[in-house]
Design an enzyme around this catalytic site. Structure first.
Site, PDB file in Angstrom:
ATOM      1  CG  ASP A 222     -33.310  12.717  -6.395  1.00 39.72           C
ATOM      2  OD1 ASP A 222     -32.186  13.122  -6.035  1.00 39.72           O
ATOM      3  OD2 ASP A 222     -34.176  12.305  -5.593  1.00 39.72           O
TER       4      ASP A 222
ATOM      5  CG  ASN B  51     -35.641  13.930  -0.473  1.00 36.61           C
ATOM      6  OD1 ASN B  51     -35.976  14.728  -1.336  1.00 36.61           O
ATOM      7  ND2 ASN B  51     -35.012  12.796  -0.754  1.00 36.61           N
TER       8      ASN B  51
ATOM      9  CB  THR C  40     -36.799   2.575   9.236  1.00 37.02           C
ATOM     10  OG1 THR C  40     -35.586   2.766   8.490  1.00 37.02           O
ATOM     11  CG2 THR C  40     -37.099   3.844  10.014  1.00 37.02           C
TER      12      THR C  40
ATOM     13  CG  ASP D 258     -34.705  11.154   2.844  1.00 33.34           C
ATOM     14  OD1 ASP D 258     -33.921  10.813   3.749  1.00 33.34           O
ATOM     15  OD2 ASP D 258     -34.399  11.167   1.640  1.00 33.34           O
TER      16      ASP D 258
ATOM     17  N   GLY E  93     -41.224   9.362  -7.080  1.00 29.88           N
ATOM     18  CA  GLY E  93     -40.365  10.510  -6.784  1.00 29.88           C
ATOM     19  C   GLY E  93     -40.183  10.705  -5.293  1.00 29.88           C
TER      20      GLY E  93
END
Ligand code: RIB
Length: 326
Positions: free
Chosen positions: A8, A38, A207, A240, A310
């Site tokens: 990333d 992740n 979610t 994740d 992050g």
């Protein structure tokens, strides 16, 4: 875990630039990511025994991602190194904590078929976790191996890509965010979307960020699980973290359930679990009680992750989640 590994490239900035405009960002960071990696790291930090199946490129990013997986205790026998660049994700994080992401697939695109070793790992696993950053052919093959072997399947449709009609109906648990759920079902209402996603098989969770999540089983919504209120710093990887923590907790619970059943009726322990799951084949059982417990655990893990910057860098350990829930 059958999924993507990306490096990333993250820029923090006050707002999105308009087309043709140049603005200044605050800072830049390189953070290991990718929805597959992740979720693998999130599960491992919660105590899960994780295999990672995927590919990285023959470059410095690939070396770094592989080293991170190993350092997290994740088995990488099924992680290929291929010619060409490792996948990258180009991420902007606004001061509000919200992010937007552009993924360049790189080595992830090379995972079109599974090798015998990767198939064997899926067949032996209790859970297979999939997202959509690998070629659809690999997802279809992975799902088929899992179903033939009684491996419980967990699928995050991110990013949403065209899938074969029967794919979703073969998944035991779909975990989608509000946008993904709406795109897949045409339902703007999260509870109805969850019902639709779980109608043909198993479970669905939609979610809703700081509103929590709704869960449905077999086409019936079971209710809303509230979020844990926090001040967001960076939401990258929160979904994740939720999935990885959820699966680790389900796996922990199912091992207990199988062991408990085994103490009384050892030869039928796995069958007992399959009957309880209502999924018509998974070896491990997921009861409503176990799912609610795992959602509670995953909600706390995700809430911690949004308070730090992050994707992998922000994920809590099992001890951190346990301390909050104590
Ligand atoms: O879900 C967050 C992830 O999406 C990032 O880590 C990025 O790599 C993209 O895959």
């Amino acid at each position: 875990m059958l999924g993507s590994a990306n490096m990333d490239l993250v820029v923090r900035q006050p707002r999105l630039p308009r087309p043709g405009e140049t603005i200044f960002g605050h800072d830049f960071a390189l953070v290991p990511g990718g929805k597959g990696l992740n979720q693998a790291v999130a599960a491992a930090r919660q105590g899960g025994a994780v295999d990672f199946l995927g590919a990285v490129g023959r470059d410095a990013y690939g070396t770094e991602l592989r080293a991170l997986l190993v350092a997290e205790g994740i088995r990488v026998d099924g992680l290929d190194t291929v010619d060409g660049p490792t996948g990258t994700a180009h991420i902007t994080v606004l001061d509000s904590g919200e992010n937007s992401i552009v993924v360049v697939s790189g080595a992830n695109a090379a995972v079109t078929v599974l090798d015998p070793g990767q198939r064997a790992v899926i067949a032996a696993a209790d859970f297979l976790v999939l997202q959509c950053e690998l070629p659809v052919s690999a997802l279809v093959e992975g799902l088929a191996v899992a179903r033939a072997s009684g491996t419980f399947t967990v699928f995050t449709p991110a990013p949403v890509v065209p899938l074969p009609a029967a794919f979703l109906a073969g998944v035991d648990l779909v975990v989608a965010n509000r946008l993904e759920a709406e795109e897949l079902t045409g339902e703007a209402d999260a509870a109805r979307a969850a019902e639709s996603l779980s109608a043909r098989r198993g479970w669905a969770i939609v979610t809703l960020g700081d509103e929590g999540c709704v869960v449905a089983r077999g086409g019936v919504a079971l209710g809303l699980a509230p979020a844990r209120p926090v001040r967001p710093v960076d939401t990258t990887g929160a979904g994740d973290t939720f999935v990885g923590a959820l699966v680790a907790r389900l796996a922990e619970g199912s091992r207990g359930a199988v062991a408990a059943a085994g103490a009384e009726v050892a030869p039928d322990a796995a069958v007992t679990g399959a009957a309880e799951s209502g999924t018509g084949g998974a070896r491990v059982g997921v009861s409503e009680e176990a799912m609610i417990d795992a959602i509670r655990w995953a909600t706390v893990a995700a809430s911690v992750s949004v308070t730090r910057a992050g994707a992998t860098a922000s994920m809590p350990t099992r001890a951190e989640v346990a301390a909050i829930l104590a």
